[in-house]
Design a protein around this motif. Sequence first.
Motif, PDB file in Angstrom:
ATOM      1  N   ARG A 240      41.612  28.824 -49.435  1.00  0.00           N
ATOM      2  CA  ARG A 240      43.042  29.319 -49.729  1.00  0.00           C
ATOM      3  C   ARG A 240      43.106  30.618 -48.742  1.00  0.00           C
ATOM      4  O   ARG A 240      44.456  30.697 -48.148  1.00  0.00           O
ATOM      5  CB  ARG A 240      43.193  30.025 -51.148  1.00  0.00           C
ATOM      6  N   MET A 241      42.238  31.207 -48.229  1.00  0.00           N
ATOM      7  CA  MET A 241      42.446  32.483 -47.391  1.00  0.00           C
ATOM      8  C   MET A 241      42.860  31.694 -45.851  1.00  0.00           C
ATOM      9  O   MET A 241      43.625  32.054 -45.294  1.00  0.00           O
ATOM     10  CB  MET A 241      41.557  33.317 -47.265  1.00  0.00           C
ATOM     11  N   LEU A 242      41.955  30.916 -45.648  1.00  0.00           N
ATOM     12  CA  LEU A 242      42.203  29.906 -44.241  1.00  0.00           C
ATOM     13  C   LEU A 242      43.665  29.484 -44.294  1.00  0.00           C
ATOM     14  O   LEU A 242      44.445  29.286 -43.041  1.00  0.00           O
ATOM     15  CB  LEU A 242      41.283  28.920 -44.056  1.00  0.00           C
ATOM     16  N   ALA A 243      44.297  28.930 -45.410  1.00  0.00           N
ATOM     17  CA  ALA A 243      45.445  28.347 -45.355  1.00  0.00           C
ATOM     18  C   ALA A 243      46.639  29.588 -45.261  1.00  0.00           C
ATOM     19  O   ALA A 243      47.582  29.319 -44.282  1.00  0.00           O
ATOM     20  CB  ALA A 243      45.977  27.726 -46.602  1.00  0.00           C
ATOM     21  N   GLN A 244      46.221  30.604 -45.685  1.00  0.00           N
ATOM     22  CA  GLN A 244      47.333  31.808 -45.534  1.00  0.00           C
ATOM     23  C   GLN A 244      47.196  32.495 -43.923  1.00  0.00           C
ATOM     24  O   GLN A 244      48.112  32.830 -43.227  1.00  0.00           O
ATOM     25  CB  GLN A 244      46.921  33.053 -46.437  1.00  0.00           C
ATOM     26  N   LEU A 245      46.040  32.201 -43.243  1.00  0.00           N
ATOM     27  CA  LEU A 245      45.821  33.010 -41.827  1.00  0.00           C
ATOM     28  C   LEU A 245      46.515  31.919 -40.972  1.00  0.00           C
ATOM     29  O   LEU A 245      46.856  32.483 -39.920  1.00  0.00           O
ATOM     30  CB  LEU A 245      44.216  32.866 -41.640  1.00  0.00           C
ATOM     31  N   ARG A 246      46.616  30.508 -41.300  1.00  0.00           N
ATOM     32  CA  ARG A 246      47.445  29.695 -40.396  1.00  0.00           C
ATOM     33  C   ARG A 246      48.503  29.999 -40.113  1.00  0.00           C
ATOM     34  O   ARG A 246      49.387  29.764 -39.098  1.00  0.00           O
ATOM     35  CB  ARG A 246      47.004  28.077 -40.718  1.00  0.00           C
ATOM     36  N   LYS A 247      49.212  30.801 -41.340  1.00  0.00           N
ATOM     37  CA  LYS A 247      50.796  31.052 -41.226  1.00  0.00           C
ATOM     38  C   LYS A 247      51.237  32.233 -40.601  1.00  0.00           C
ATOM     39  O   LYS A 247      52.082  32.646 -40.518  1.00  0.00           O
ATOM     40  CB  LYS A 247      51.358  31.013 -42.605  1.00  0.00           C
ATOM     41  N   ALA A 248      49.877  33.124 -40.385  1.00  0.00           N
ATOM     42  CA  ALA A 248      50.395  34.690 -39.765  1.00  0.00           C
ATOM     43  C   ALA A 248      50.309  34.585 -38.474  1.00  0.00           C
ATOM     44  O   ALA A 248      50.119  33.639 -37.694  1.00  0.00           O
ATOM     45  CB  ALA A 248      49.030  35.329 -40.294  1.00  0.00           C
ATOM     46  N   HIS A 249      51.181  35.624 -38.044  1.00  0.00           N
ATOM     47  CA  HIS A 249      51.343  35.679 -36.538  1.00  0.00           C
ATOM     48  C   HIS A 249      50.452  36.940 -35.775  1.00  0.00           C
ATOM     49  O   HIS A 249      50.079  37.008 -34.712  1.00  0.00           O
ATOM     50  CB  HIS A 249      52.830  36.190 -36.277  1.00  0.00           C
ATOM     51  N   GLU A 250      50.170  37.814 -36.630  1.00  0.00           N
ATOM     52  CA  GLU A 250      49.056  38.708 -36.475  1.00  0.00           C
ATOM     53  C   GLU A 250      48.183  38.976 -37.532  1.00  0.00           C
ATOM     54  O   GLU A 250      48.559  39.035 -38.738  1.00  0.00           O
ATOM     55  CB  GLU A 250      49.919  40.379 -36.063  1.00  0.00           C
ATOM     56  N   ILE A 251      46.744  39.009 -37.030  1.00  0.00           N
ATOM     57  CA  ILE A 251      45.876  39.400 -38.155  1.00  0.00           C
ATOM     58  C   ILE A 251      44.850  40.615 -37.724  1.00  0.00           C
ATOM     59  O   ILE A 251      44.739  40.535 -36.345  1.00  0.00           O
ATOM     60  CB  ILE A 251      44.908  37.959 -38.477  1.00  0.00           C
ATOM     61  N   ALA A 252      44.550  41.341 -38.452  1.00  0.00           N
ATOM     62  CA  ALA A 252      43.572  42.456 -38.320  1.00  0.00           C
ATOM     63  C   ALA A 252      42.065  42.032 -38.857  1.00  0.00           C
ATOM     64  O   ALA A 252      41.942  41.608 -39.916  1.00  0.00           O
ATOM     65  CB  ALA A 252      44.088  43.626 -38.840  1.00  0.00           C
ATOM     66  N   VAL A 253      41.157  42.376 -37.979  1.00  0.00           N
ATOM     67  CA  VAL A 253      39.838  41.842 -38.343  1.00  0.00           C
ATOM     68  C   VAL A 253      38.693  42.949 -38.000  1.00  0.00           C
ATOM     69  O   VAL A 253      39.102  43.759 -36.947  1.00  0.00           O
ATOM     70  CB  VAL A 253      39.344  40.632 -37.383  1.00  0.00           C
ATOM     71  N   ASP A 254      37.818  43.071 -38.857  1.00  0.00           N
ATOM     72  CA  ASP A 254      36.639  43.879 -38.716  1.00  0.00           C
ATOM     73  C   ASP A 254      35.459  43.135 -39.093  1.00  0.00           C
ATOM     74  O   ASP A 254      35.518  42.405 -40.111  1.00  0.00           O
ATOM     75  CB  ASP A 254      37.087  45.575 -39.139  1.00  0.00           C
TER      76      ASP A 254
END
Length: 820
Positions: A240-254
Amino acid sequence: MDVDASAGPSSFSEYQAKLQNAVLQPTKLALGLPKDLAFHRTLDRNFAEDIDECSSRVLALTNKLIKFASTARNAPDEALGGEEDAVDNFHSLVVDVMDRLLEQADTHIDRHLGRNKAAASSVVVNEPKASSSKRITASGPLDKRVLHDPTIQKPQLSFSTRVDNFSASWRPALREKPHAKRALEESMDVDDELPCHPYRFEISQITYPERMFEVPQPSEIATFDATPFTLVTTPEEFARMLAQLRKAHEIAVDLEHHSYRTYSGFLCLMQISTREEDWVVDLLAVREQVPALGEVFANPEVVKVFHGAESDIVWLQQDFSLYIVNLFDTYHATKVLDFPKHSLASLLDAYTDFTPDKRYQLADWRIRPIPSEMLLYARSDTHFLLHIYDRLREQLLQRAEGSPDLVREVLRRSEETALRTYVHEAYDAENGTGANGWENMAKKWNKSLQGVHFAVFKAVHQWRDTVARQEDESTRYVMNNNALFKLVDARPEDGPQLAQVLHPMNALLRKRSKELLDVIARTVKEYKEPAVVVPKHPHTTQPNPFAIGTQSLPIDLTADTDAQRAHLWDLSNNEHSAKVAGSSALFGVNFVPTWRDYCKPTSALFGGASPAEARTLTKNKQYLEVAAQIHSTLVIAPVLPKFEAVDVEMDGAEPVPPPAASSSAKTEANNDFIPIPTVPEEIAFVPKGGRTTVDPNAGDDIVVVGLRQKKRKRTKAVSGDAAETAEDTTTQTARRKKSKAEPVNGGQAEDVKEFDYSSVPNLLDNDDPQATAAPETEGKKKKKDKAPAKKTGGIDYGNFPKPPRNRSEMKAGNMARTFR
C-alpha cells in the motif's frame, strides 16, 4: 588609559604566528615525556607531585576554556575530570565545542566582511500555533539498553542472504533496471577507472523537471497529529505504501543504520514522507520487499530529498542494490547558501518550531518493538524535510534573482553524491591502507610506534579484524582502540594479566583470550631487532685488537697473510667499490687500489722481514718484552701492585710471603717480573672508636691488621692531675713491639717524647669536653656534674648548653620499670 601599540601584535598574522609558537613548545614537551611515566613517578616523589600539579593546572585551564567557548544554550553538563574522561568524552566535550566556536567565528568574520547570510536572515519562520508540534525534549542520559541492548539476538542471522565479510569483490544484485536509458548488461561492465554503477549514465544525463526551478507556493507546516502515519511491518502494508509513492512528485527519505554488532553494518529503519503521509518501514521485518522501491528511487520525475546522503547512498546499495536518480541533498543547499550551520537540527530550528531529541541519534535501532520516543524521532527526520526543501529552493532562487544557477549547483553536487558506490574493502596487513587499516588508526590516535611495539600493534590489529569478520562483529565490539593500545604497551603473557589490561572483557574476548595471547607471544618471539648497518670504507681499518677494556691477545702473525689482507682491505665486497674512479690524476690511468698500496716494504722495528719470516718473531725474547710493555700500557683494568719480599716476625705468626705475581705479567720465555704500574690506595675515614695509635719511631715494618686484639681496659689514675692521662693498651702494645725491634739510627734509639694524638679532642668527635678529665678513683661512682662546665686550657667549643636528657630513652635492663 593609553595602551602601547607596540606591546601586542600589530596584525592577525603576527598574532597567529605567536600563538602557534606558544602552542608548539608545550606540545613538543608533552610528546617528549616517557611512555612509562607511571614508573618514573615511583622513583621521585617531587617529580610525581610536579606532574600532578601540572596535570591539575592543564585540566583546570581546559575546563575554563570549554566553559568560556560554550554558550548557555549548548554548554556541556559535565567537565573533564581526569584521563579517562579526556579519552571517553573528548569528542563531546572538546571537539563539539570547538566546532561550534569555529562556526560562530565564521559567522562573525562574514558579518565583519559584509557577507551577511541573506538566506538565514530572510527566512520566514512560521509562528507556533495552538496545534503546534513543538515539544519539550527531555534531558539527562538515556538508559544504557536504549543505546545498546546486549540481550537482542543478531537479526542478520535470519537474513536470506548470508553475510560474507571475506568476499574479495562485490557486485549489485540487480535483476532488472527500471527507467533505464542504457541496458543493464552494458551498465554492469566494470571500467578500470570507474567502479560499477548501473545508473551512472542515467544520473549524468538526467533532465530535471521544470517545477524544481519554480518558486514554490507558501504553505503551512503540517503537524504530527494532522498527518497520517503508518509503521510498515508486513508485506501488505509495504504494498500500500509503494502504491502511494508511485503517485508522488517529491518524497523525503532518511535511514537508520546499525554498525556495533556487525562488521559491515545493516539498515534497520527507513523513513519516507510525502506531502500527505508519513511511513516508517521496519527493514528487519519486510527486508525481502524493499528492493521493489527501485522503481520509485530510479524515477527521474520523482524528487528524492535527503539530508547528508553520502552514507545513505552507500547503505542502500550495500543492503538492497537501490540507486537514487534525481537527488536533492539539503546539506549541499546549506553549503551553497553559506549557512553558518549545516545540520538537520539547525534547519528544523530555523524553518520549523520543532526541536528533535538528539539523544536517540546513537540509539540501538534493532530494538523491537520500537519505543514511541524513538519512533517519533525517526518520523521527525522526514516529516518536515519537504517543507525545508521548498524554503531552500525559494532562498536559492531569491539569491540568484530568479536564475536557476544556484539550484543547478545544488543538483550538480547532489549528482556527485548519488554516484558514490559501495566497495567491499579488503584488509591490507602489509601496508595498513584503507579506512580500517592500522596506518589510518595510528595517524588518528597520533601514535608513533617502533620496534616490538609496532610489530605487536600490527599483529593484534590484524587479529582483531579477522575475529570481527569471522564473528560478524564490529572491531569496536571485539576490542576498542584504547584497549588495543594498552595491550600493545603491556604485552601480557597470561590470562590474569590480559584480564587486568582489558578489564572489563566481553564474552567474545574471554572465549578467544588464549588465541590472542598466542598471537602476542609469537610476535614477540619472532621479532628481531634490525641490524645496524655500518657502511664500509676502503680507508677504514678494522677495530684495534688492543681495545681499551678488553683482554685481547696480540695479532697472530702465524695466520694466513692472504686472509689478513682480505680482512683488512677487502675492496671487492665493499659497497663503495662501485664509486672508485678508473683513473687518477696522481697515480695515472687504470689505477685500482689494492692492499699493497697501503703496505710498507720494510719496518722500523723488524726490518725487511717478510710475512713468512715474521712467524718466527713469536719466539723472539726482545719481541715478547716489547709486546708485554705495550699490553701493560693499554690495559686499564685494576691490577695488583708489586710487593717486595719482606720477612716480618710477629708474635706467634709465620713470616708473610710475597704475593704471587700475576700470570699476565709473566712470559713463557722469561720468568722475570714485568713492571706494572701501582694503583694508589684509597684512605677511608676511620671513626674514633676504631683508631689506633702509631708509634712515630717505628720502622717501615708491615703491620698485619685483622688479628684479634685483646679488649682494651681503662687504667686507673694515680693522681688527680688531668694532664697525666693513662696510656691505653694499644699504645703499650706498640711500645713493647718497638722495644723488641732493632734500633734504626745505628743501633741507638732517639729519646724523643712521643705525642699521643688519640688523647687530643677532635672536632669531628661528638663527645663531651669533660671526657678528657681524669677518671675517678676506684670504688667510687662517677657523680653527675650538674654545674656548668668550667673553661679549661683545652679547645673551646663555644658557650653551648649541654643537651637535655632524654627521659623517654630506654635504660639497660628496663630499670625505669616503664613496661610491666
